[in-house]
Design an enzyme around this catalytic site. Sequence first.
Site, PDB file in Angstrom:
ATOM      1  N   PHE A 155       0.802  -1.226   0.000  1.00  0.00           N
ATOM      2  CA  PHE A 155       0.000   0.000   0.000  1.00  0.00           C
ATOM      3  C   PHE A 155       0.831   1.271   0.000  1.00  0.00           C
ATOM      4  O   PHE A 155       0.363   2.335  -0.388  1.00  0.00           O
ATOM      5  CB  PHE A 155      -0.954   0.015   1.213  1.00  0.00           C
ATOM      6  N   LYS A 179      -1.421  -6.861  -9.290  1.00  0.00           N
ATOM      7  CA  LYS A 179      -2.413  -6.959  -8.204  1.00  0.00           C
ATOM      8  C   LYS A 179      -2.003  -5.900  -7.181  1.00  0.00           C
ATOM      9  O   LYS A 179      -1.126  -6.117  -6.351  1.00  0.00           O
ATOM     10  CB  LYS A 179      -2.364  -8.364  -7.593  1.00  0.00           C
ATOM     11  N   GLU A 182      -5.101  -3.774  -1.990  1.00  0.00           N
ATOM     12  CA  GLU A 182      -6.540  -3.468  -1.953  1.00  0.00           C
ATOM     13  C   GLU A 182      -6.814  -2.182  -1.164  1.00  0.00           C
ATOM     14  O   GLU A 182      -7.898  -1.627  -1.221  1.00  0.00           O
ATOM     15  CB  GLU A 182      -7.338  -4.656  -1.386  1.00  0.00           C
ATOM     16  N   SER A 232       5.124  -7.077   3.206  1.00  0.00           N
ATOM     17  CA  SER A 232       5.687  -7.402   4.520  1.00  0.00           C
ATOM     18  C   SER A 232       6.464  -8.726   4.463  1.00  0.00           C
ATOM     19  O   SER A 232       6.232  -9.556   3.580  1.00  0.00           O
ATOM     20  CB  SER A 232       4.562  -7.497   5.545  1.00  0.00           C
ATOM     21  N   CYS A 287       9.543   1.327   3.455  1.00  0.00           N
ATOM     22  CA  CYS A 287      10.369   0.162   3.788  1.00  0.00           C
ATOM     23  C   CYS A 287      11.786   0.587   4.106  1.00  0.00           C
ATOM     24  O   CYS A 287      12.534  -0.130   4.748  1.00  0.00           O
ATOM     25  CB  CYS A 287      10.380  -0.823   2.631  1.00  0.00           C
ATOM     26  N   GLU A 389       9.451  -4.665  12.657  1.00  0.00           N
ATOM     27  CA  GLU A 389       9.277  -3.468  11.836  1.00  0.00           C
ATOM     28  C   GLU A 389       8.019  -2.754  12.346  1.00  0.00           C
ATOM     29  O   GLU A 389       6.947  -3.366  12.422  1.00  0.00           O
ATOM     30  CB  GLU A 389       9.073  -3.853  10.369  1.00  0.00           C
TER      31      GLU A 389
HETATM   32  P1  NAD Z   1       1.336  -6.683   2.931  1.00  0.00           P
HETATM   33  O1  NAD Z   1       2.341  -7.763   2.976  1.00  0.00           O
HETATM   34  O2  NAD Z   1       0.256  -6.690   3.941  1.00  0.00           O
HETATM   35  O3  NAD Z   1       0.589  -6.674   1.507  1.00  0.00           O
HETATM   36  C1  NAD Z   1       1.328  -6.665   0.293  1.00  0.00           C
HETATM   37  C2  NAD Z   1       0.483  -7.340  -0.780  1.00  0.00           C
HETATM   38  O4  NAD Z   1       0.252  -8.693  -0.413  1.00  0.00           O
HETATM   39  C3  NAD Z   1      -0.885  -6.703  -0.979  1.00  0.00           C
HETATM   40  O5  NAD Z   1      -1.149  -6.619  -2.358  1.00  0.00           O
HETATM   41  C4  NAD Z   1      -1.823  -7.655  -0.268  1.00  0.00           C
HETATM   42  O6  NAD Z   1      -3.106  -7.684  -0.847  1.00  0.00           O
HETATM   43  C5  NAD Z   1      -1.134  -8.984  -0.429  1.00  0.00           C
HETATM   44  N1  NAD Z   1      -1.417  -9.894   0.693  1.00  0.00           N
HETATM   45  C6  NAD Z   1      -1.637  -9.551   1.992  1.00  0.00           C
HETATM   46  N2  NAD Z   1      -1.851 -10.654   2.731  1.00  0.00           N
HETATM   47  C7  NAD Z   1      -1.754 -11.702   1.891  1.00  0.00           C
HETATM   48  C8  NAD Z   1      -1.864 -13.115   2.076  1.00  0.00           C
HETATM   49  N3  NAD Z   1      -2.126 -13.665   3.277  1.00  0.00           N
HETATM   50  N4  NAD Z   1      -1.707 -13.914   1.006  1.00  0.00           N
HETATM   51  C9  NAD Z   1      -1.441 -13.385  -0.212  1.00  0.00           C
HETATM   52  N5  NAD Z   1      -1.325 -12.056  -0.441  1.00  0.00           N
HETATM   53  C10 NAD Z   1      -1.473 -11.224   0.596  1.00  0.00           C
HETATM   54  O7  NAD Z   1       2.137  -5.310   2.956  1.00  0.00           O
HETATM   55  P2  NAD Z   1       1.553  -3.833   3.088  1.00  0.00           P
HETATM   56  O8  NAD Z   1       1.067  -3.632   4.472  1.00  0.00           O
HETATM   57  O9  NAD Z   1       0.654  -3.547   1.962  1.00  0.00           O
HETATM   58  O10 NAD Z   1       2.879  -2.974   2.840  1.00  0.00           O
HETATM   59  C11 NAD Z   1       3.780  -2.619   3.858  1.00  0.00           C
HETATM   60  C12 NAD Z   1       4.926  -3.604   3.928  1.00  0.00           C
HETATM   61  O11 NAD Z   1       5.607  -3.641   2.670  1.00  0.00           O
HETATM   62  C13 NAD Z   1       5.967  -3.187   4.945  1.00  0.00           C
HETATM   63  O12 NAD Z   1       6.416  -4.318   5.615  1.00  0.00           O
HETATM   64  C14 NAD Z   1       7.087  -2.582   4.081  1.00  0.00           C
HETATM   65  O13 NAD Z   1       8.354  -2.618   4.669  1.00  0.00           O
HETATM   66  C15 NAD Z   1       7.004  -3.470   2.881  1.00  0.00           C
HETATM   67  N6  NAD Z   1       7.630  -2.832   1.725  1.00  0.00           N
HETATM   68  C16 NAD Z   1       8.841  -3.311   1.330  1.00  0.00           C
HETATM   69  C17 NAD Z   1       9.499  -2.708   0.275  1.00  0.00           C
HETATM   70  C18 NAD Z   1      10.836  -3.197  -0.157  1.00  0.00           C
HETATM   71  O14 NAD Z   1      11.335  -2.723  -1.168  1.00  0.00           O
HETATM   72  N7  NAD Z   1      11.476  -4.113   0.533  1.00  0.00           N
HETATM   73  C19 NAD Z   1       8.911  -1.621  -0.389  1.00  0.00           C
HETATM   74  C20 NAD Z   1       7.658  -1.172   0.043  1.00  0.00           C
HETATM   75  C21 NAD Z   1       7.031  -1.787   1.115  1.00  0.00           C
END
Ligand code: NAD
Length: 508
Positions: A155, A179, A182, A232, A287, A389
């Site tokens: 997000f 994708k 959401e 994450s 991140c 984190e």
């Molecule tokens: P998230 O892991 O909750 O969601 C990321 C994506 O995964 C979304 O599209 C979500 O719909 C999907 N998702 C969530 N739960 C799922 C599941 N159980 N099964 C399959 N798909 C699922 O992450 P977020 O809260 O949207 O974003 C923040 C996180 O992203 C933080 O941890 C941040 O550090 C990380 N991030 C990392 C980088 C990097 O370059 N390393 C860059 C940006 C963000």
Amino acid sequence: MTVEQKVKELHHFISGELVEGASGRFSNVYNPSTGEVIAQVPLATKEEVQKAIEVAQKAFPAWKNMSVGKRAEIVMKFRQLVKDNEAELVEIICTESGKTREDAKGEITRGLESVDLAINAPHLLKGEYSVNVGGNINAFSTKAPLGVVAAISPFNFPVMVPFAQTSMAVAVGNSVILKPSEKVPMSALFYSELWKKAGLPDGVWTVINGDKETVDELLANPTVQAVSFVGSTTIAEYIYQTGTNYNKRVAALGGGKNFMIVMPDADLEKTANAFIGAAYGAASQRCMAISGAITVGKETADNFVAVLKEKVEKLKVGPYTEDDVDFGPVITNQSKEMVEGYINRSIEEGAKVVVDGRNPSICETSNGFYLGPTLLDEVTPAMEVYQQEVFGPARIVVRVETLQEAIELINDHELGNGVTIFTNNGAAARKFQEEIEVGMVGVNVPIPIPVGYYNFGGWKRSKFGEGYMFGPDQARFFTKVKTISEKWLSVDDETTTSFAFPSNEKDQ
Ligand code: NAD
């Protein structure tokens, strides 16, 4: 009529047009600055994902066979359209993510670095050629697109991260399915229209909205060749394990815990200015946000905390519609409660509150998901707030006595996305650079995000799989290599049969 029924219903983007969701399942999209539900996004079923994949697969051969230069021209037009529509895109990003306009502009600029690199795909697609490797045989290698590939985004960067995940994938000839999170689906639907206007053939670009059910089909479907995930750590690991189980190429980037080492010789005023922006910008929802300072020596710690306290107390949290705001809300109420939980438990564990951002005054007049800046001192590695984190504006100070201790602490942490040191001591900076076990490293640079033509990715549990975001590695990740050994026989050539394994010992 409920609030939910009144809000805008969003769609998927399939075969060059907006397509209504058929699942009957929706997720609320919030304006985090007001707390209001502004839209509902459909959550695709397995069957809807399968149909979208079929459309993408059908579009692939013609796109793959289009000349590399023509493909690059379409990417270039897309870049121009993003610039032409930047103001509208900024408003969409701010509305759905809560970040400030300045921050949204910054993310578009950094996202376009990936598009710029993708325009150079013809250069990155060049193969190798060797003449006469044996008996008039020439050897060469080519790079072919994979087919249908998927990107799953977080997000916190509705534009920059998907651009980094998908621009090169498109440019090298794949059909791409995005994708988006959401929580922030509106930006992706907006720039989908820009891809179409740029001339991208229908089906090459797809946005499928959804949750776990949607993602699981992208991971399992045999037509999908590669998955780029950013999110994450827990989900990144799941994506990597599941995707590779289905024999897919997977790059899964996870979370970070990014420390700033403050050395005794550092200019504390300048270092504090760098810390504030890198630590609290975007409500710490980056991140690569600085998670905390590791101060070397008691005097450094006492002085640095005093300078920080004064600056942190002055930070202003509020809606992006106000120009003097330093950062906005966190993404959801649930996220706010999670951060408050970390602060509460850290205090129980013995951390000292220097600045308390819980219950900021703006919450008296707004239902937005606001948290003020929190600074916690005397945090120890045994505390949860050190280990996890924290994706919100609660930052920490950890006190150590030596640089060696600081390096060892960071190296022992399970995450290794970014790190930086503030010092004027070249020997200390060099030791740090060489010994630190982290993917992206800064020296007197607050957020060491590499420019778009360098590879981006952390170490340890911040990245799973051998793929990066941004950078030339994207061209490798989204293509497969074919190596060809070629010989043309002339009428005068004599041929014999050999049962020996081909070698260069003698001409073949
Ligand atoms: P998230 O892991 O909750 O969601 C990321 C994506 O995964 C979304 O599209 C979500 O719909 C999907 N998702 C969530 N739960 C799922 C599941 N159980 N099964 C399959 N798909 C699922 O992450 P977020 O809260 O949207 O974003 C923040 C996180 O992203 C933080 O941890 C941040 O550090 C990380 N991030 C990392 C980088 C990097 O370059 N390393 C860059 C940006 C963000």
